[in-house]
Design an enzyme around this catalytic site. Structure first.
Site, PDB file in Angstrom:
ATOM      1  N   CYS A 114       3.051 -21.124  51.322  1.00  0.00           N
ATOM      2  CA  CYS A 114       4.360 -21.780  51.179  1.00  0.00           C
ATOM      3  C   CYS A 114       5.531 -20.834  51.440  1.00  0.00           C
ATOM      4  CB  CYS A 114       4.496 -22.401  49.789  1.00  0.00           C
ATOM      5  SG  CYS A 114       3.362 -23.771  49.536  1.00  0.00           S
ATOM      6  N   HIS A 250      12.292 -23.491  48.746  1.00  0.00           N
ATOM      7  CA  HIS A 250      11.013 -24.153  49.032  1.00  0.00           C
ATOM      8  C   HIS A 250      10.907 -25.336  48.076  1.00  0.00           C
ATOM      9  CE1 HIS A 250       6.923 -25.156  49.506  1.00  0.00           C
ATOM     10  NE2 HIS A 250       6.520 -24.614  48.378  1.00  0.00           N
ATOM     11  N   ASN A 280       6.002 -31.609  48.951  1.00  0.00           N
ATOM     12  CA  ASN A 280       5.895 -30.183  49.276  1.00  0.00           C
ATOM     13  C   ASN A 280       5.232 -30.051  50.657  1.00  0.00           C
ATOM     14  OD1 ASN A 280       5.171 -27.505  49.503  1.00  0.00           O
ATOM     15  ND2 ASN A 280       4.338 -27.326  47.434  1.00  0.00           N
TER      16      ASN A 280
HETATM   17  O1  UT7 Z   1       4.196 -24.642  46.681  1.00  0.00           O
HETATM   18  C1  UT7 Z   1       3.328 -23.641  46.276  1.00  0.00           C
HETATM   19  C2  UT7 Z   1       3.391 -23.338  44.835  1.00  0.00           C
HETATM   20  N1  UT7 Z   1       3.079 -24.494  44.032  1.00  0.00           N
HETATM   21  C3  UT7 Z   1       3.838 -24.789  43.008  1.00  0.00           C
HETATM   22  O2  UT7 Z   1       4.832 -24.135  42.788  1.00  0.00           O
HETATM   23  C4  UT7 Z   1       3.389 -25.890  42.083  1.00  0.00           C
HETATM   24  C5  UT7 Z   1       3.656 -25.494  40.672  1.00  0.00           C
HETATM   25  N2  UT7 Z   1       3.178 -26.435  39.659  1.00  0.00           N
HETATM   26  C6  UT7 Z   1       3.753 -27.645  39.456  1.00  0.00           C
HETATM   27  O3  UT7 Z   1       4.611 -28.072  40.187  1.00  0.00           O
HETATM   28  C7  UT7 Z   1       3.347 -28.407  38.233  1.00  0.00           C
HETATM   29  O4  UT7 Z   1       2.581 -27.566  37.397  1.00  0.00           O
HETATM   30  C8  UT7 Z   1       2.515 -29.698  38.540  1.00  0.00           C
HETATM   31  C9  UT7 Z   1       3.445 -30.758  39.097  1.00  0.00           C
HETATM   32  C10 UT7 Z   1       1.397 -29.380  39.486  1.00  0.00           C
HETATM   33  C11 UT7 Z   1       1.924 -30.231  37.249  1.00  0.00           C
HETATM   34  O5  UT7 Z   1       2.957 -30.488  36.286  1.00  0.00           O
HETATM   35  P1  UT7 Z   1       2.811 -29.946  34.793  1.00  0.00           P
HETATM   36  O6  UT7 Z   1       3.983 -30.428  34.044  1.00  0.00           O
HETATM   37  O7  UT7 Z   1       2.610 -28.452  34.868  1.00  0.00           O
HETATM   38  O8  UT7 Z   1       1.527 -30.680  34.283  1.00  0.00           O
HETATM   39  P2  UT7 Z   1       0.156 -30.051  33.731  1.00  0.00           P
HETATM   40  O9  UT7 Z   1      -0.614 -29.434  34.845  1.00  0.00           O
HETATM   41  O10 UT7 Z   1       0.442 -29.221  32.528  1.00  0.00           O
HETATM   42  O11 UT7 Z   1      -0.595 -31.351  33.283  1.00  0.00           O
HETATM   43  C12 UT7 Z   1      -0.103 -32.183  32.206  1.00  0.00           C
HETATM   44  C13 UT7 Z   1      -0.973 -33.400  32.104  1.00  0.00           C
HETATM   45  C14 UT7 Z   1      -2.469 -33.090  32.065  1.00  0.00           C
HETATM   46  O12 UT7 Z   1      -3.085 -33.993  31.198  1.00  0.00           O
HETATM   47  P3  UT7 Z   1      -3.460 -33.589  29.688  1.00  0.00           P
HETATM   48  O13 UT7 Z   1      -4.408 -32.419  29.822  1.00  0.00           O
HETATM   49  O14 UT7 Z   1      -2.166 -33.214  29.043  1.00  0.00           O
HETATM   50  O15 UT7 Z   1      -4.084 -34.827  29.143  1.00  0.00           O
HETATM   51  C15 UT7 Z   1      -2.914 -33.376  33.470  1.00  0.00           C
HETATM   52  O16 UT7 Z   1      -4.280 -33.700  33.546  1.00  0.00           O
HETATM   53  O17 UT7 Z   1      -0.795 -34.240  33.249  1.00  0.00           O
HETATM   54  C16 UT7 Z   1      -2.050 -34.545  33.829  1.00  0.00           C
HETATM   55  N3  UT7 Z   1      -1.873 -34.750  35.262  1.00  0.00           N
HETATM   56  C17 UT7 Z   1      -1.499 -35.922  35.794  1.00  0.00           C
HETATM   57  N4  UT7 Z   1      -1.234 -37.105  35.234  1.00  0.00           N
HETATM   58  C18 UT7 Z   1      -0.869 -38.106  36.046  1.00  0.00           C
HETATM   59  C19 UT7 Z   1      -2.014 -33.853  36.268  1.00  0.00           C
HETATM   60  N5  UT7 Z   1      -1.730 -34.425  37.443  1.00  0.00           N
HETATM   61  C20 UT7 Z   1      -1.418 -35.711  37.172  1.00  0.00           C
HETATM   62  C21 UT7 Z   1      -1.033 -36.803  37.968  1.00  0.00           C
HETATM   63  N6  UT7 Z   1      -0.776 -37.978  37.377  1.00  0.00           N
HETATM   64  N7  UT7 Z   1      -0.903 -36.704  39.323  1.00  0.00           N
END
Ligand code: UT7
Length: 323
Positions: A114, A250, A280
């Site tokens: 990225c 980005h 993204n």
């Molecule tokens: O571009 C290159 C670099 N990449 C990035 O910079 C991405 C960085 N990360 C992010 O943008 C965020 O961490 C995400 C958008 C990927 C995830 O958001 P988050 O607020 O960090 O969520 P999380 O991973 O802590 O997950 C929270 C909950 C989990 O469920 P439990 O364990 O709390 O029950 C996940 O399983 O959300 C769940 N979850 C989803 N729920 C609905 C994960 N993906 C989804 C989804 N829909 N698509």
């Protein structure tokens, strides 16, 4: 010594738009979750026959037209991509042929996930400043839809396809003021595509050729690292918070982008955001955002821009540009 000035920008997005509602039918997710956690409402997806060089070709032609230049005027092509047409030749070489550029020019791809566009811009800027090139086409182009696991809700909702291009031209105006590149290979498990050609094609059978990410951990490192990168970039140029006119980040996640804008002392209105419409697009996201804000007249000649990215590797980097 020459400076690198932006002579033109261009962007291309595939026609097909995939909404969050469509993803609700594929994985256990919701429009509300995607919008709240990422800011994304839709993304563009390449047609089955469209390759990376198709997208890059379209963006490049628009950048050349906006620069008022013929492809024959270019002497350096740098493409940032993680999703090239071939293992080799490079996508940059494909473009030399497709755009009818002269034989003998310099053309290569850059791999920095990225952060790829910032890396490509830095390399092209160095060529221009040292006289190794006079007009460079710098492109970020990705077809991430090909390397997504469409059953993994943690990644498939985040990415989209697209390409953006910038024509850099040697000049005496300020242009690119500074670039700052960094990498740290120690955290590969947090974000990667676990398969590569040197592992052999038989390994592909278990679907390891797809993006794998521990999003929450990446998120925390990204916010912290980009904050330090903002400090580094301002300090290197003797600037203070609030001195930059536009943040062109980005487009990984609106929450990461807003944290960087706050660090820069900028209101959201001074941050170019395309994440809602594009998702993204990895190496393509910055040149696409830049092209959009130049095209709609928000970014004007003389404005001070800070471009920044964080991605797999980890890699991260910034560029301060007087547009
Ligand atoms: O571009 C290159 C670099 N990449 C990035 O910079 C991405 C960085 N990360 C992010 O943008 C965020 O961490 C995400 C958008 C990927 C995830 O958001 P988050 O607020 O960090 O969520 P999380 O991973 O802590 O997950 C929270 C909950 C989990 O469920 P439990 O364990 O709390 O029950 C996940 O399983 O959300 C769940 N979850 C989803 N729920 C609905 C994960 N993906 C989804 C989804 N829909 N698509």
């Amino acid at each position: 010594m020459n400076r690198s000035c932006i002579a033109g920008t261009g962007g291309y997005l595939p026609e097909r738009v995939m909404t969050n509602a469509e993803l609700e039918a594929l994985v256990d997710t919701s429009d509300e979750w995607i919008r709240e956690r990422t800011g994304i409402t839709q993304r563009h997806i390449a047609a089955p026959e469209q390759t990376c060089s198709d997208l890059a070709d379209a963006a490049s032609r628009r950048a050349l037209a906006n620069a008022g230049l013929d492809a024959g005027a270019i002497d350096l092509v740098v493409v940032a991509t993680s999703t090239p047409d071939h293992v080799f030749p490079s996508t940059a070489c494909r473009l030399v042929e497709r755009l009818g550029m002269p034989s003998g020019i310099i053309a290569f791809d850059v791999s920095a996930a990225c952060s790829g566009f910032i890396y490509a811009l830095d390399v092209a800027d160095r060529f221009i400043r040292t006289g190794g090139a006079s007009r460079a086409l710098v492109i970020g182009a990705e077809v991430f839809s090909r390397i997504l696991d469409w059953q993994d809700r943690g990644t498939c909702v985040l990415f989209g396809d697209g390409a953006g291009a910038v024509v850099l031209e040697a000049g005496k105006e300020p242009g690119v003021l500074s670039t700052h590149l960094h990498a740290d290979g120690r955290q590969t498990p947090l974000l990667n595509v676990p398969w590569g050609v040197s592992q052999g094609y038989e390994r592909l059978a278990d679907e390891r050729g797809k993006v794998s990410m521990r999003g929450n951990e990446v998120f925390r490192v990204a916010v912290r690292t980009l904050g330090a990168l903002v400090d580094e970039t301002l300090e290197a140029n003797g600037l203070a918070r609030g001195d930059v006119d536009w943040l062109v980040p980005h487009q990984a996640n609106i929450r990461i982008m807003m944290a960087t804008a706050r660090k820069l002392g900028l209101p959201p209105s001074r941050m170019v955001s395309t994440v809602a419409e594009h998702g993204n697009t990895s190496a393509a996201s910055i040149p696409l955002a830049l092209d959009q804000a130049v095209g709609d007249g928000r970014i004007r000649r003389g404005d001070l821009l800070l471009l920044e990215a964080f991605g797999a590797g980890f890699t991260w980097g910034s560029a301060l540009i007087r547009y």
